[in-house]
Design a protein around this motif. Structure first.
Motif, short mmCIF file in Angstrom:
data_model
loop_
_atom_site.label_atom_id
_atom_site.label_comp_id
_atom_site.label_asym_id
_atom_site.label_seq_id
_atom_site.Cartn_x
_atom_site.Cartn_y
_atom_site.Cartn_z
N ARG A 76 38.52 13.03 47.77
CA ARG A 76 38.84 12.84 46.34
C ARG A 76 39.73 11.62 46.15
O ARG A 76 39.58 10.87 45.18
CB ARG A 76 39.52 14.10 45.80
CG ARG A 76 39.90 14.01 44.32
CD ARG A 76 38.68 13.71 43.44
NE ARG A 76 39.06 13.46 42.07
CZ ARG A 76 39.00 14.37 41.08
NH1 ARG A 76 38.59 15.60 41.36
NH2 ARG A 76 39.35 14.07 39.87
N GLU A 77 40.65 11.40 47.07
CA GLU A 77 41.52 10.22 46.98
C GLU A 77 40.69 8.93 47.01
O GLU A 77 40.95 7.98 46.26
CB GLU A 77 42.51 10.24 48.14
CG GLU A 77 43.50 9.10 48.15
CD GLU A 77 44.46 9.19 49.32
OE1 GLU A 77 44.85 8.12 49.85
OE2 GLU A 77 44.78 10.32 49.75
N LEU A 82 37.85 4.30 43.92
CA LEU A 82 36.65 3.64 43.42
C LEU A 82 36.57 3.75 41.90
O LEU A 82 36.18 2.79 41.22
CB LEU A 82 35.40 4.25 44.06
CG LEU A 82 35.20 4.01 45.56
CD1 LEU A 82 33.93 4.69 46.04
CD2 LEU A 82 35.14 2.52 45.87
N GLY A 83 36.96 4.90 41.37
CA GLY A 83 36.94 5.10 39.92
C GLY A 83 37.86 4.13 39.20
O GLY A 83 37.54 3.65 38.10
N GLY A 110 33.85 12.20 37.32
CA GLY A 110 32.67 11.86 36.54
C GLY A 110 31.86 10.70 37.09
O GLY A 110 30.65 10.62 36.84
N HIS A 111 32.47 9.79 37.83
CA HIS A 111 31.74 8.63 38.33
C HIS A 111 31.05 8.91 39.66
O HIS A 111 30.44 8.01 40.24
CB HIS A 111 32.67 7.42 38.47
CG HIS A 111 33.74 7.61 39.50
ND1 HIS A 111 34.85 8.40 39.28
CD2 HIS A 111 33.88 7.11 40.75
CE1 HIS A 111 35.61 8.38 40.36
NE2 HIS A 111 35.05 7.61 41.27
N VAL A 112 31.12 10.15 40.17
CA VAL A 112 30.45 10.53 41.41
C VAL A 112 29.29 11.46 41.06
O VAL A 112 29.50 12.55 40.50
CB VAL A 112 31.41 11.23 42.38
CG1 VAL A 112 30.66 11.68 43.63
CG2 VAL A 112 32.56 10.29 42.76
N TYR A 113 28.08 11.03 41.37
CA TYR A 113 26.89 11.81 41.03
C TYR A 113 26.29 12.42 42.29
O TYR A 113 25.97 11.71 43.24
CB TYR A 113 25.85 10.94 40.34
CG TYR A 113 24.67 11.73 39.83
CD1 TYR A 113 24.69 12.29 38.55
CD2 TYR A 113 23.54 11.94 40.63
CE1 TYR A 113 23.61 13.03 38.07
CE2 TYR A 113 22.46 12.69 40.17
CZ TYR A 113 22.51 13.24 38.90
OH TYR A 113 21.45 13.98 38.43
#
Length: 456
Positions: A76-77, A82-83, A110-113
């Motif tokens: 997550r970090e 990247l976000g 939200g930016h990880v699909y």
């Protein structure tokens, strides 16, 4: 088509336990376990420095289905970094982290699909202007073992001018050494109409095809002597005419490798020790700032063959070299979180072990001329080797008793004529070695036979 760039990585295997390694000090073991995280941090760093439009990760982010909270926090970090730079991530799950093992304590940003258990497509845009540039299709493993050909679910959108990228975790054309999960053929991938296949599952970096691109980036960090050499990801730059250029970006902080050292011309134990230390210095200087775990194979022929084969002296030599290297490690004051900054002008080289492939120093022509049992044995081996059908018959007869074991039977079936010739040669030298070892110490060695070393 608009030009864009992306990173392709796979098989992160975060928080690999590195079990089964003997003789490794706890502090060094801590650095090994940290190495997958350090490689992931490098992946994030490269994505930001190269200003990519997006990142694709083709499965096995975690090493185990019950991923640790530590692994999820570190992941997550990285996603958050990247976000902050507006870089989206597209990922699929593999056999090590299938959807059925979902134990996520932290929700994906939200930016990880993350693609689901059925093939689906999304559109990726260029970060600079929001222009659509690529269609990405992926499917995650619902369970740890997937034996269906998932590639058949991928088909190019009719009439679309966008670049098509397929994320797939699977085994193409039955590559050996990996489970046959999501098996497919290169022809299946070529028939899909996709421009780039972002593959995962095989840990060896390999480009199977360039039209379309079919690419295994390998894992980002080697974890054993089965995964030697530099590890990392690919930076893919797609031009306006749809052509792609790939460049490898190294991420690993711990390098696993095999190295060879000949004993030809080495007559004493002191000379052997010096040659070993010189080789370790070469490996250390070649990888500054990294930890190298090397297995060294002794090859060649020379007077030290018998010493090496005895075992005890080799074990003592290994222990002494490890002691000296650990002293360097301790002097650097490294902790388990320092894998990215070894703080040395040179790297650390830890010997994972020795492999003995030496042979006796042997005057073959002299033995062939002897009126002795060994001479007759060598003459028989020479006549047999000259007739391929006799080699086949001899080896098959000698190994027949092993065919009851299924695994051994598979190995034996893979022996080609050259390998069988090599077995005959090895048997010949083994006989010479055994007869030599049976000679009383007070008796001189036969003039054609003296101890030495070599490769097999």
């Amino acid at each position: 088509m608009k030009a864009f760039r992306f990173l392709h990585a796979a098989d992160l295997h975060l928080d690999t336990p590195f079990s089964g390694m003997s003789g490794v000090p706890d502090r060094l073991r801590g650095l090994l376990r940290e190495s997958t995280f350090a490689a992931f941090d490098q992946l994030i760093k490269v994505a930001i420095e190269e200003a990519v439009d997006f990142v694709v990760i083709s499965g096995d982010i975690y090493d185990a289905s019950d991923s640790s909270l530590r692994a999820q926090l570190r992941l997550r970090e990285g996603w958050d970094k990247l976000g902050e730079h507006g870089i989206p991530v597209y990922l699929i799950r593999g056999n090590h982290d299938p959807l059925s093992s979902r134990r996520l304590r932290l929700a994906l940003p939200g930016h990880v699909y993350e693609f689901g258990s059925q093939a689906e497509s999304v559109t990726a845009v260029r970060r600079s202007d929001g222009e659509p540039v690529a269609v990405l299709t992926g499917v995650s493993y619902p369970t740890p073992a997937v034996h269906d050909n998932l590639a058949l679910q991928y088909r190019r959108e009719p009439g679309s001018a966008l670049y098509h990228i397929g994320l797939l975790h699977g085994n193409v054309d039955g590559q050996e050494g990996h489970d046959a999960y999501a098996p497919c053929s290169l022809r299946d991938l070529q028939a899909s109409g996709y421009d780039y296949w972002a593959l995962g599952h095989i840990h060896k970096r390999e480009i199977l095809c360039e039209s379309p691109w079919v690419v295994y980036p390998g894992n980002i960090q080697g974890r054993s002597l089965k995964e030697t050499g530099p590890k990392g990801c690919y930076l893919v730059e797609v031009t306006e005419n749809g052509e792609a250029e790939l460049s490898f970006r190294r991420l690993d902080q711990v390098l696993w490798l095999e190295s060879r050292l000949t004993i030809d011309g080495i007559a004493t134990e002191e000379a052997l020790k010096m040659s070993l230390e010189e080789r370790l210095d070469e490996l250390r200087e070649a990888e500054p700032g990294r930890i190298t775990l090397a297995r060294l194979s002794f090859i060649g022929r020379g007077p030290l063959h018998g010493l090496l084969q005895s075992g005890a002296e080799v074990a003592e030599l290994l222990q002494e070299l490890r002691r000296k290297e650990f002293a360097r490690f301790e002097a650097a004051g490294l902790g388990s979180s320092d894998v990215e900054r070894l703080g040395l002008g040179e790297g650390i080289v830890w010997l994972a072990g020795f492999k003995l492939e030496t042979r006796m120093e042997l005057d073959r022509e002299g033995v062939l001329a002897e009126d002795s049992f060994l001479g007759e044995l060598f003459r028989l081996a020479k006549r047999t080797s000259a007739a391929s059908e006799q080699v086949e018959e001899l080896v098959d007869t000698a190994l027949a008793s092993l065919s009851d074991n299924r695994q051994l039977r598979r190995l034996l079936q893979g022996l080609n004529p050259e390998a069988k010739q090599e077995l005959v040669r090895r048997a010949e030298e083994l006989a010479a070695s055994m007869l030599h070892e049976d000679t009383p110490l007070s008796s001189p060695s036969p003039p054609s036979l003296r101890e030495g070393g070599g490769a097999s």
